[in-house]
Design a protein around this motif. Sequence first.
Motif, PDB file in Angstrom:
ATOM      1  N   GLU A   1     -17.007 -13.137 -37.648  1.00 60.54           N
ATOM      2  CA  GLU A   1     -18.700 -12.030 -37.656  1.00 60.54           C
ATOM      3  C   GLU A   1     -20.159 -13.026 -37.316  1.00 60.54           C
ATOM      4  OE1 GLU A   1     -19.274  -9.008 -38.873  1.00 60.54           O
ATOM      5  OE2 GLU A   1     -16.722  -8.764 -38.478  1.00 60.54           O
ATOM      6  N   ALA A   2     -19.955 -14.159 -37.696  1.00 66.74           N
ATOM      7  CA  ALA A   2     -21.107 -14.725 -37.873  1.00 66.74           C
ATOM      8  C   ALA A   2     -22.505 -14.847 -36.236  1.00 66.74           C
ATOM      9  CB  ALA A   2     -21.290 -16.389 -37.816  1.00 66.74           C
ATOM     10  N   LYS A   3     -20.780 -14.459 -35.287  1.00 62.41           N
ATOM     11  CA  LYS A   3     -20.725 -14.812 -34.146  1.00 62.41           C
ATOM     12  C   LYS A   3     -21.746 -12.960 -33.811  1.00 62.41           C
ATOM     13  CE  LYS A   3     -17.182 -17.273 -31.957  1.00 62.41           C
ATOM     14  NZ  LYS A   3     -16.642 -17.991 -33.540  1.00 62.41           N
ATOM     15  N   LYS A   4     -22.039 -11.949 -34.602  1.00 61.73           N
ATOM     16  CA  LYS A   4     -22.244 -11.369 -33.670  1.00 61.73           C
ATOM     17  C   LYS A   4     -23.089 -10.272 -35.107  1.00 61.73           C
ATOM     18  CE  LYS A   4     -18.010  -9.329 -35.208  1.00 61.73           C
ATOM     19  NZ  LYS A   4     -16.838  -8.421 -35.172  1.00 61.73           N
ATOM     20  N   ASN A   5     -23.714 -11.416 -35.925  1.00 55.56           N
ATOM     21  CA  ASN A   5     -24.597 -11.070 -37.307  1.00 55.56           C
ATOM     22  C   ASN A   5     -26.007 -11.797 -36.782  1.00 55.56           C
ATOM     23  OD1 ASN A   5     -24.055  -8.163 -38.424  1.00 55.56           O
ATOM     24  ND2 ASN A   5     -21.847  -9.984 -38.412  1.00 55.56           N
ATOM     25  N   ASN A   6     -27.346 -11.159 -37.172  1.00 51.54           N
ATOM     26  CA  ASN A   6     -27.860 -12.228 -37.630  1.00 51.54           C
ATOM     27  C   ASN A   6     -27.870 -12.441 -38.556  1.00 51.54           C
ATOM     28  OD1 ASN A   6     -29.797 -10.796 -39.687  1.00 51.54           O
ATOM     29  ND2 ASN A   6     -30.676  -9.592 -37.662  1.00 51.54           N
ATOM     30  N   VAL A   7     -28.863 -13.817 -39.277  1.00 49.89           N
ATOM     31  CA  VAL A   7     -28.389 -14.705 -40.040  1.00 49.89           C
ATOM     32  C   VAL A   7     -28.625 -13.721 -42.394  1.00 49.89           C
ATOM     33  CG1 VAL A   7     -30.849 -14.907 -40.779  1.00 49.89           C
ATOM     34  CG2 VAL A   7     -28.959 -16.501 -42.041  1.00 49.89           C
ATOM     35  N   ASP A   8     -29.335 -12.646 -41.730  1.00 47.77           N
ATOM     36  CA  ASP A   8     -29.545 -11.816 -43.133  1.00 47.77           C
ATOM     37  C   ASP A   8     -28.355 -10.560 -43.249  1.00 47.77           C
ATOM     38  OD1 ASP A   8     -31.885 -12.950 -43.962  1.00 47.77           O
ATOM     39  OD2 ASP A   8     -33.695 -11.378 -42.300  1.00 47.77           O
ATOM     40  N   ASN A   9     -28.056 -10.538 -41.881  1.00 47.50           N
ATOM     41  CA  ASN A   9     -26.842  -9.157 -42.158  1.00 47.50           C
ATOM     42  C   ASN A   9     -25.941  -9.888 -42.625  1.00 47.50           C
ATOM     43  OD1 ASN A   9     -28.420  -7.096 -41.196  1.00 47.50           O
ATOM     44  ND2 ASN A   9     -27.761  -7.242 -38.671  1.00 47.50           N
ATOM     45  N   PHE A  10     -25.583 -11.534 -42.158  1.00 50.63           N
ATOM     46  CA  PHE A  10     -24.626 -12.588 -42.274  1.00 50.63           C
ATOM     47  C   PHE A  10     -24.410 -12.304 -43.573  1.00 50.63           C
ATOM     48  CE2 PHE A  10     -22.074 -16.051 -42.656  1.00 50.63           C
ATOM     49  CZ  PHE A  10     -20.821 -16.130 -42.186  1.00 50.63           C
ATOM     50  N   ARG A  11     -25.495 -13.184 -44.573  1.00 47.57           N
ATOM     51  CA  ARG A  11     -25.301 -13.313 -45.308  1.00 47.57           C
ATOM     52  C   ARG A  11     -25.198 -11.990 -46.218  1.00 47.57           C
ATOM     53  NH1 ARG A  11     -27.843 -16.172 -49.267  1.00 47.57           N
ATOM     54  NH2 ARG A  11     -29.338 -18.108 -48.354  1.00 47.57           N
ATOM     55  N   ASN A  12     -25.506 -10.751 -46.499  1.00 42.71           N
ATOM     56  CA  ASN A  12     -25.193  -9.473 -47.116  1.00 42.71           C
ATOM     57  C   ASN A  12     -23.719  -9.603 -47.031  1.00 42.71           C
ATOM     58  OD1 ASN A  12     -27.843  -9.357 -47.687  1.00 42.71           O
ATOM     59  ND2 ASN A  12     -28.681  -7.941 -46.390  1.00 42.71           N
ATOM     60  N   LEU A  13     -23.038  -9.275 -44.875  1.00 39.67           N
ATOM     61  CA  LEU A  13     -21.515  -9.542 -45.540  1.00 39.67           C
ATOM     62  C   LEU A  13     -20.808 -10.585 -46.021  1.00 39.67           C
ATOM     63  CD1 LEU A  13     -19.029  -8.020 -43.695  1.00 39.67           C
ATOM     64  CD2 LEU A  13     -19.403  -9.726 -41.885  1.00 39.67           C
ATOM     65  N   ALA A  14     -21.381 -11.953 -46.069  1.00 43.16           N
ATOM     66  CA  ALA A  14     -20.568 -12.819 -46.259  1.00 43.16           C
ATOM     67  C   ALA A  14     -20.502 -12.794 -47.901  1.00 43.16           C
ATOM     68  CB  ALA A  14     -20.776 -14.411 -46.043  1.00 43.16           C
ATOM     69  N   LYS A  15     -22.067 -12.471 -49.167  1.00 42.42           N
ATOM     70  CA  LYS A  15     -21.801 -12.236 -49.874  1.00 42.42           C
ATOM     71  C   LYS A  15     -20.582 -10.965 -50.193  1.00 42.42           C
ATOM     72  CE  LYS A  15     -24.952 -11.378 -53.794  1.00 42.42           C
ATOM     73  NZ  LYS A  15     -26.143 -10.745 -54.584  1.00 42.42           N
ATOM     74  N   GLU A  16     -20.332  -9.858 -49.746  1.00 41.95           N
ATOM     75  CA  GLU A  16     -19.378  -9.158 -49.777  1.00 41.95           C
ATOM     76  C   GLU A  16     -18.250  -8.978 -49.915  1.00 41.95           C
ATOM     77  OE1 GLU A  16     -18.111  -4.757 -48.307  1.00 41.95           O
ATOM     78  OE2 GLU A  16     -20.037  -5.392 -47.308  1.00 41.95           O
ATOM     79  N   LEU A  17     -17.697 -10.455 -48.562  1.00 41.32           N
ATOM     80  CA  LEU A  17     -16.373 -10.437 -48.569  1.00 41.32           C
ATOM     81  C   LEU A  17     -15.995 -11.461 -49.026  1.00 41.32           C
ATOM     82  CD1 LEU A  17     -16.337 -11.574 -44.578  1.00 41.32           C
ATOM     83  CD2 LEU A  17     -15.333  -9.463 -45.642  1.00 41.32           C
ATOM     84  N   LEU A  18     -17.233 -12.585 -49.997  1.00 41.63           N
ATOM     85  CA  LEU A  18     -16.120 -13.748 -50.567  1.00 41.63           C
ATOM     86  C   LEU A  18     -15.797 -12.732 -52.058  1.00 41.63           C
ATOM     87  CD1 LEU A  18     -19.557 -16.059 -50.462  1.00 41.63           C
ATOM     88  CD2 LEU A  18     -17.062 -16.256 -49.512  1.00 41.63           C
ATOM     89  N   GLU A  19     -16.879 -11.813 -52.468  1.00 41.10           N
ATOM     90  CA  GLU A  19     -16.630 -11.077 -53.934  1.00 41.10           C
ATOM     91  C   GLU A  19     -15.530 -10.334 -53.448  1.00 41.10           C
ATOM     92  OE1 GLU A  19     -16.842  -9.511 -57.442  1.00 41.10           O
ATOM     93  OE2 GLU A  19     -18.099 -11.127 -56.471  1.00 41.10           O
ATOM     94  N   GLN A  20     -14.959  -9.804 -52.665  1.00 43.22           N
ATOM     95  CA  GLN A  20     -14.076  -9.059 -52.326  1.00 43.22           C
ATOM     96  C   GLN A  20     -12.277 -10.090 -52.721  1.00 43.22           C
ATOM     97  OE1 GLN A  20     -13.909  -6.825 -48.695  1.00 43.22           O
ATOM     98  NE2 GLN A  20     -15.463  -5.347 -49.377  1.00 43.22           N
ATOM     99  N   GLN A  21     -12.498 -11.229 -51.792  1.00 43.83           N
ATOM    100  CA  GLN A  21     -11.723 -12.083 -51.992  1.00 43.83           C
ATOM    101  C   GLN A  21     -11.263 -13.203 -53.736  1.00 43.83           C
ATOM    102  OE1 GLN A  21     -10.320 -12.588 -49.390  1.00 43.83           O
ATOM    103  NE2 GLN A  21      -8.342 -13.976 -50.068  1.00 43.83           N
ATOM    104  N   VAL A  22     -12.197 -13.206 -54.197  1.00 44.27           N
ATOM    105  CA  VAL A  22     -12.620 -13.620 -55.470  1.00 44.27           C
ATOM    106  C   VAL A  22     -11.506 -11.926 -56.151  1.00 44.27           C
ATOM    107  CG1 VAL A  22     -13.397 -13.921 -57.330  1.00 44.27           C
ATOM    108  CG2 VAL A  22     -14.547 -14.793 -55.482  1.00 44.27           C
ATOM    109  N   GLN A  23     -11.924 -10.597 -56.233  1.00 45.69           N
ATOM    110  CA  GLN A  23     -11.452 -10.097 -56.893  1.00 45.69           C
ATOM    111  C   GLN A  23      -9.790  -9.594 -56.253  1.00 45.69           C
ATOM    112  OE1 GLN A  23     -12.445  -8.067 -59.831  1.00 45.69           O
ATOM    113  NE2 GLN A  23     -14.365  -9.747 -58.720  1.00 45.69           N
TER     114      GLN A  23
END
Length: 471
Positions: free
Chosen positions: A173-195
């Motif tokens: 995903e880092a290859k396809k998104n700018n830093v702001d979009n990537f941060r939002n996506l990463a936050k969402e994925l990390l939360e999903q993985q924790v759950q």
Amino acid sequence: MARLHLSDSVRAAVLSAGVCVVAAGCGSSDERSAKQLTADQFVTRAASVPPDGGRLTGAPVESGGAVRVDGVSRFPKTPDPSADPIVNPQSINPTVDQGVRSPYAADGNAAAGPIAPTTTRVDLAGKPATNKATADAGGPRAVDVGFVVMEVNGKPIYSDKILSALERPLAAEAKKNNVDNFRNLAKELLEQQVQLYKRDELEVASADLSLSEADKQLAQALTAQWRQQQITAAGGSLEMARIKARDEGWEFEDLVQQQFRLKLVQIFYQKRIFPKIFVPPADQRAYYEQNKAKEFTQVARLKFRVIKIDPKTGFSSDGDAVALAQKVRERAKSEDFAKLADEINKDGRGGAIGQSDSGGWVDANSYRYEKVEKTAAQLKPGEVSDVILEENRLLFVVKLEAIQEGTVQAFEEPSVQERITQRLRGIQLQALREAHIRKLERDAVTRRNEGKVNDLLDIVMKKYPDWAKAG
């Protein structure tokens, strides 16, 4: 045993979208046969899971005896089917096997989503077990961290476990998104993985408390079967199975333990939850009618090739274009049509119309040029058409390769009813599973380390520049 029925209002509302869900029986009633879990039970009773709460330690599988969990022998690290009293262990129900998956992507029964790492894993001591070939080639590495992000009934969920699972999808995903979009996506994925790992811990503990010793022996035997299958697939060599697992970023012993956890949970749902599922004939019929066109109808399909000639490109007059088209048509009768199409159109596809992922088939009434498709549909396989004048003065020559008539599977076909039943059972199972997990979450003692969750995101963002520049 209580049976699960859909209310008329819910059935009507949900089936209109082509999906049937369970509305009744998903509350507290679906848990009446299960033992209530308390924090004390998690602390005081030995469990059939690793003492680190499922965080895999890679303890040797080949060591003799049984693994000691809280001082109690639970799971032999080298399951021996011949020594187990269950000589021919039963299989997991297909609905349960498909609906209850592991959060790990390398155990053969993984849920869709996060992908297992292929480069590095980090053990409990925080020491990376590196795939040397990948490291020498400068490949990405999992972050060397190991702090606790969450505790579920005293069982820790570690940061390296989450990062290892998400390293590859985040790098992509880092290859396809700018830093702001990537941060939002990463936050969402990390939360999903924790759950996801939180749910896994709860389900494994619930299964361990609820199942009998015979059920746990069954999980052991099924795990032994899985282990032997992996060895057989690796050419019959345990060492080759271990090498294959390491190449995919895992230790083989870890995968065996993951499989045991999965089988415990699957057996729990098969024994405690699946018997509550019931699919009335009326629901089968309603599902069929709502999804007849989408799931049970095969539209007519064509497989054909075309040669296209555009009078507006390289011709002094329309007559010259027509003359070429006539010559091409005569050649197409005796020459290889695909080679001729490449010669004239230079598209590298041999004039093929259908996409490779569809096997080259084109659904009826879906091709852009209507006259071309209608002409192709009137040919016999192997025949070449006359020159076709299409819109914008385009000229076509068509060769039909194959044709399939449209068909509709009748509701009365046993295979249709079985497919529908499996589908509706799966939907009900997921609804009951969610209700079970919600109850486990209500009764659980969970401590979330919010600061460490934020630290986890910071670590990912530090990797973003390297991931974004890679490949």
